[in-house]
Scaffold this motif. Structure first.
Motif, PDB file in Angstrom:
ATOM      1  N   ASP A   1       7.291   6.438  -4.893  1.00 17.00           N
ATOM      2  CA  ASP A   1       7.684   6.538  -3.493  1.00 17.00           C
ATOM      3  C   ASP A   1       8.063   5.154  -2.953  1.00 17.00           C
ATOM      4  O   ASP A   1       7.675   4.128  -3.515  1.00 17.00           O
ATOM      5  CB  ASP A   1       6.531   7.155  -2.672  1.00 17.00           C
TER       6      ASP A   1
ATOM      7  N   CYS B   1       3.733   6.268  -8.307  1.00 17.14           N
ATOM      8  CA  CYS B   1       4.328   7.561  -7.950  1.00 17.14           C
ATOM      9  C   CYS B   1       5.813   7.475  -7.603  1.00 17.14           C
ATOM     10  O   CYS B   1       6.465   8.508  -7.422  1.00 17.14           O
ATOM     11  CB  CYS B   1       3.556   8.209  -6.804  1.00 17.14           C
TER      12      CYS B   1
ATOM     13  N   VAL C   1       9.699   0.380  -4.877  1.00 14.14           N
ATOM     14  CA  VAL C   1       9.045   1.677  -5.088  1.00 14.14           C
ATOM     15  C   VAL C   1       7.656   1.483  -5.702  1.00 14.14           C
ATOM     16  O   VAL C   1       7.382   0.492  -6.371  1.00 14.14           O
ATOM     17  CB  VAL C   1       9.871   2.631  -5.997  1.00 14.14           C
ATOM     18  N   CYS C   2       6.796   2.462  -5.447  1.00 10.82           N
ATOM     19  CA  CYS C   2       5.435   2.440  -5.970  1.00 10.82           C
ATOM     20  C   CYS C   2       5.469   2.602  -7.492  1.00 10.82           C
ATOM     21  O   CYS C   2       6.113   3.518  -8.002  1.00 10.82           O
ATOM     22  CB  CYS C   2       4.631   3.574  -5.334  1.00 10.82           C
TER      23      CYS C   2
ATOM     24  N   HIS D   1       0.880  -1.173   0.000  1.00 12.01           N
ATOM     25  CA  HIS D   1       0.000   0.000   0.000  1.00 12.01           C
ATOM     26  C   HIS D   1       0.913   1.218   0.000  1.00 12.01           C
ATOM     27  O   HIS D   1       1.811   1.320   0.831  1.00 12.01           O
ATOM     28  CB  HIS D   1      -0.892  -0.009   1.242  1.00 12.01           C
ATOM     29  N   CYS D   2       0.711   2.108  -0.952  1.00 14.01           N
ATOM     30  CA  CYS D   2       1.561   3.298  -1.019  1.00 14.01           C
ATOM     31  C   CYS D   2       0.937   4.415  -0.173  1.00 14.01           C
ATOM     32  O   CYS D   2      -0.198   4.820  -0.416  1.00 14.01           O
ATOM     33  CB  CYS D   2       1.736   3.760  -2.466  1.00 14.01           C
ATOM     34  N   GLU D   3       1.702   4.868   0.811  1.00 12.73           N
ATOM     35  CA  GLU D   3       1.208   5.928   1.714  1.00 12.73           C
ATOM     36  C   GLU D   3       1.037   7.244   0.948  1.00 12.73           C
ATOM     37  O   GLU D   3       0.201   8.065   1.288  1.00 12.73           O
ATOM     38  CB  GLU D   3       2.198   6.152   2.875  1.00 12.73           C
ATOM     39  N   SER D   4       1.862   7.441  -0.075  1.00 19.46           N
ATOM     40  CA  SER D   4       1.838   8.724  -0.790  1.00 19.46           C
ATOM     41  C   SER D   4       0.637   8.868  -1.726  1.00 19.46           C
ATOM     42  O   SER D   4      -0.075   9.861  -1.677  1.00 19.46           O
ATOM     43  CB  SER D   4       3.104   8.895  -1.618  1.00 19.46           C
ATOM     44  N   CYS D   5       0.403   7.859  -2.582  1.00 22.34           N
ATOM     45  CA  CYS D   5      -0.683   8.014  -3.558  1.00 22.34           C
ATOM     46  C   CYS D   5      -1.901   7.151  -3.236  1.00 22.34           C
ATOM     47  O   CYS D   5      -2.923   7.225  -3.909  1.00 22.34           O
ATOM     48  CB  CYS D   5      -0.171   7.720  -4.970  1.00 22.34           C
TER      49      CYS D   5
ATOM     50  N   ILE E   1       7.998   1.856  -0.866  1.00 22.21           N
ATOM     51  CA  ILE E   1       6.934   1.040  -0.269  1.00 22.21           C
ATOM     52  C   ILE E   1       7.539  -0.151   0.467  1.00 22.21           C
ATOM     53  O   ILE E   1       8.665  -0.559   0.181  1.00 22.21           O
ATOM     54  CB  ILE E   1       5.921   0.525  -1.319  1.00 22.21           C
TER      55      ILE E   1
END
Lengths: 112, 217
Positions: A94, A92, A88-89, A72-76, A96
């Motif tokens: 970021d 986006c 990385v996501c 689960h990506c916290e950013s997007c 993960i």
């Protein structure tokens, strides 16, 4: 090559269970392996075929069902399946942390 | 006539059972247990020798050391001043299992504050086996190169602490320890990182301070 230890554990559990079910022969063993468990299905099959010799599982086929880790990506906010080497996501970029993917269990076996 | 038997059993249930038994026993004794893992040659044994010299007058330290063969590491740690060292020879196995630790622990003498288990040098297999530890620490040497966290994410993600060792070689290698830390945090942002040189003692104060804080806590 810890697949050898894993194969030994599988055979121990399978033979115990075959005995308690009064089975003469094990035909098929199905295991679930997560893609971040560090277990390589091909190596596991190879080790299983060595360990099973001269047991009630001598002719048993090992079926490996692979399951994927999730992230689960916290950013997007995206949720997606990830491989062992993803960090990385894909949307986006970021960082993960995968969850799950470390499954290592025997789901069922076929006996007669 | 064949039939299907549903099992739904963890493959490593035996190891997990022994590990749970050990964890309960260690907790009951107030003993903190650390499982140290790394590639071969990262400097685990040198780090532990220097740790023994620095804290064994204040902390009662025991060490179980796993190797494929030889008792060279146990001898080194005894010479450094650790009174409770037990060598496990895995006989070719690429990792330690909980049952090996349970057996070795019977030979550990005296009342301990901290038990360190030095696992077999290997960046893949040891991560899969619970040994009943409280903390998992990975030791990575700067000499391994910056690409290793991304090549062995499984190990980096299974540890809560990372010691980046051999930082005294940064200039020769042209590798910045900060960059190595950044690479490691990319695969596991939750890692607590120590940067050390077991050879010249840099950074060992913080590492030893953390170990001692486990006992006080």
């Amino acid at each position: 090559m810890h697949e050898l230890s894993i194969a030994e554990s599988i055979i121990d559990i399978v033979l115990d269970s075959a005995k308690s079910n009064s089975a003469g022969k094990v035909i098929k063993v199905t295991v679930v392996v997560g893609n971040c468990s560090g277990v390589v299905p091909e190596s596991l099959r190879y080790c299983f075929d060595v360990i099973k010799r001269e047991t009630a599982a001598d002719d048993a086929e090992l079926v490996v069902t692979e399951v994927s880790a999730m992230a689960h990506c916290e950013s997007c906010g995206g949720d997606f399946k990830v491989g062992q080497y993803d960090y990385v996501c894909p949307k986006c970029g970021d960082i993960i942390m995968p969850t799950g993917g470390r499954e290592l269990h025997i789901s069922e076996m076929e006996i007669e | 006539m064949s039939k299907i038997v549903r099992l739904e059993k963890k493959i490593l249930e035996k190891n997990d059972e022994v590990a749970a038994r050990l964890r309960k026993k260690f907790n009951g004794l107030g003993l903190k247990v650390i499982n140290i893992m790394s590639s071969p040659g990262a400097g685990k044994t040198t780090l532990l020798e220097e740790t023994i010299k620095r804290i064994s007058n204040r902390v009662s330290l025991g060490i179980i050391v796993g190797d494929l063969a030889t008792d060279l590491d146990a001898a080194r740690m005894e010479r450094a001043g650790c009174a409770a060292v037990v060598q496990i020879n895995s006989g070719g196995r690429c990792h330690l299992e909980a049952a090996m630790v349970e057996k070795a622990y019977e030979e550990v003498k005296g009342k301990l504050d901290i038990l360190i288990i030095e696992n077999i040098g290997n960046l893949v297999c040891p991560a899969g086996f619970d040994l009943g530890e409280d903390e998992r620490v990975m030791v990575a040497a700067l000499t391994e190169g910056l690409d290793k966290p991304k090549k062995y994410p499984g190990m980096y993600r299974q540890c809560g602490h990372l010691v980046i060792n051999k930082i005294d070689l940064a200039q020769v290698l042209n590798i910045d320890p900060e960059q190595f830390e950044h690479e490691a945090l990319t695969v596991n942002p939750k890692l607590r990182v120590f940067k050390t040189s077991a050879a010249n003692g840099n950074g060992l104060g913080e590492w030893c301070g953390w170990l001692e804080s486990m006992v006080k806590g």
